[in-house]
Design an enzyme around this catalytic site. Structure first.
Site, PDB file in Angstrom:
ATOM      1  CG  ASP A 261     -45.636  77.438  32.912  1.00  0.00           C
ATOM      2  OD1 ASP A 261     -46.340  76.428  32.719  1.00  0.00           O
ATOM      3  OD2 ASP A 261     -44.807  77.510  33.834  1.00  0.00           O
TER       4      ASP A 261
ATOM      5  CG  ASP B 197     -40.291  80.486  30.451  1.00  0.00           C
ATOM      6  OD1 ASP B 197     -41.511  80.563  30.672  1.00  0.00           O
ATOM      7  OD2 ASP B 197     -39.612  79.477  30.683  1.00  0.00           O
TER       8      ASP B 197
END
Length: 376
Positions: free
Chosen positions: A151, A90
């Site tokens: 993601d 991330d």
């Protein structure tokens, strides 16, 4: 100008001004009982609060917002310098809306160098021999070593950007390798998506699709589908590979075709329908940004353009009229879900939902695009 969008943005600005005082040195993540849980910059979501601050400053010119955005960006730089809590894919979520935003708005050289350093940190998760960016865990982890997550399509813009500003093709090659792998294995034949996928980390042999937060391994977790819409659209912007554009459009049409009457996504498209099924407003906010991004590349007279534009406007109308929170609330929109499956904030505020709701409003009202690519 749309009075509706302006009013919604002004309501966000008012909430941000109060939240700056409430949050102080900490960062919002998700909420329980309509109060954000705060953390000392150790979570994957912290860049979204910084991105909100940069967006409201860019919109309003209010120096209070700039001062807070600068302070929070400095905290993100310190985290990077200390290599603290960065063992994750991330990195794009953390540094595109923070140091990346500061570079784009201020042309601050340190912010640029730190954003490149963040790309280098993300590259540590690239497994070149099998063409993946490992989602979680350390290298060679027996459970996570060959696992990808949808993601990450929204994190690879950091690599595309780094390649452009450094003229070093290694970042671009890694981003393309991941996008190609995701397109082949995370997107199913009916244009729905897996949340995650496992590979043999030695040979790259595909093993199976799975989920972490969806209803089941074979279901379609709606936030993951939204990441695919937006992520492949951004990959197309950077590469002009029409396969990415086609994939983004296909996943967008699947998303739209599964929506309930109010056009706000349930948390999973395959969860059994009953009166207690939970929505995920954050999935619809992310998808709205993806729809808007796609519109740049479609013929305005095409059925696809009209479908996406209509869904974008109607879904944002619903978010504003039915999901936007009351004055004095911390969150901007209610009824987001972190992980219904795991019982984590299943129906509350989530900071990425707030971020993408604001980005979608600004896209529609000012054509500002967030910070996933440079526009000037």
């Amino acid at each position: 100008m749309s009075e509706q969008y302006v009013k919604a943005i002004e309501e966000v600005l008012s909430k941000v001004e109060k939240n700056i005082i409430t949050y102080e040195e900490q960062f919002p993540h998700t909420s329980n009982d309509k109060v954000y849980e705060l953390n000392p910059n150790d979570n994957w979501t912290n860049g979204f609060w910084v991105g909100i601050l940069w967006q409201v400053y860019e919109y309003s010119g209010n120096l209070l917002f700039k001062h807070s955005a600068d302070e929070k960006t400095d905290q993100m730089i310190n985290r990077l310098d200390q290599n603290r809590d960065l063992d994750t894919h991330d990195i794009g979520f953390l540094y595109i809306p923070s140091t990346g935003a500061k570079w784009q708005l201020e042309k601050d050289i340190e912010a640029k160098s730190k954003t490149i350093a963040a790309a280098d940190r993300l590259m540590q998760r690239y497994r070149e021999h099998i063409g993946i960016i490992q989602a979680w865990g350390p290298p060679n982890d027996p459970e996570q070593g060959g696992r990808i997550i949808i993601d990450c399509l929204m994190n690879i813009p950091l690599l595309f950007w780094a390649s452009e500003v450094t003229n070093d093709n290694k970042y671009r090659e890694a981003a393309i390798a991941f996008a190609d792998t995701a397109r082949r294995y995370l997107v199913r034949g009916d244009d729905s998506t897996y949340h995650t996928f496992y590979f043999d980390q030695e040979t790259g042999q595909p093993i199976r699709g799975a989920t972490q937060q969806g209803y089941s391994d074979g279901s379609t977790w709606t936030r993951g589908q939204a990441w695919a819409i937006y992520g492949f659209a951004l990959a197309y912007r950077y590469t002009k590979n029409r396969l990415y554009l086609e994939t983004s459009l296909r996943t967008a049409k699947y998303f739209i075709n599964q929506l309930p009457d109010n056009l706000i996504a349930h948390w999973d498209f395959d969860v059994p329908l009953d009166k207690n099924i939970k929505p995920d407003s954050s999935a619809s906010a992310i998808a709205a940004c993806g729809f808007h991004e796609l519109l740049d590349w479609l013929d305005k007279n095409s059925k696809e353009y009209k479908l996406l534009y209509s869904t974008l406007v109607k879904s944002m109308d619903t978010l504003i009229s039915e999901y936007a929170t009351e004055e004095g609330s911390q969150g901007f929109i209610d009824h987001g879900s972190y992980s219904v499956r795991e019982g984590k904030s299943p129906d509350d505020y989530v900071i990425w939902g707030d971020y993408f709701y604001l980005e979608a409003l600004l896209r529609l009202e000012t054509n500002k695009r967030g910070y996933w690519y440079e526009t000037n």
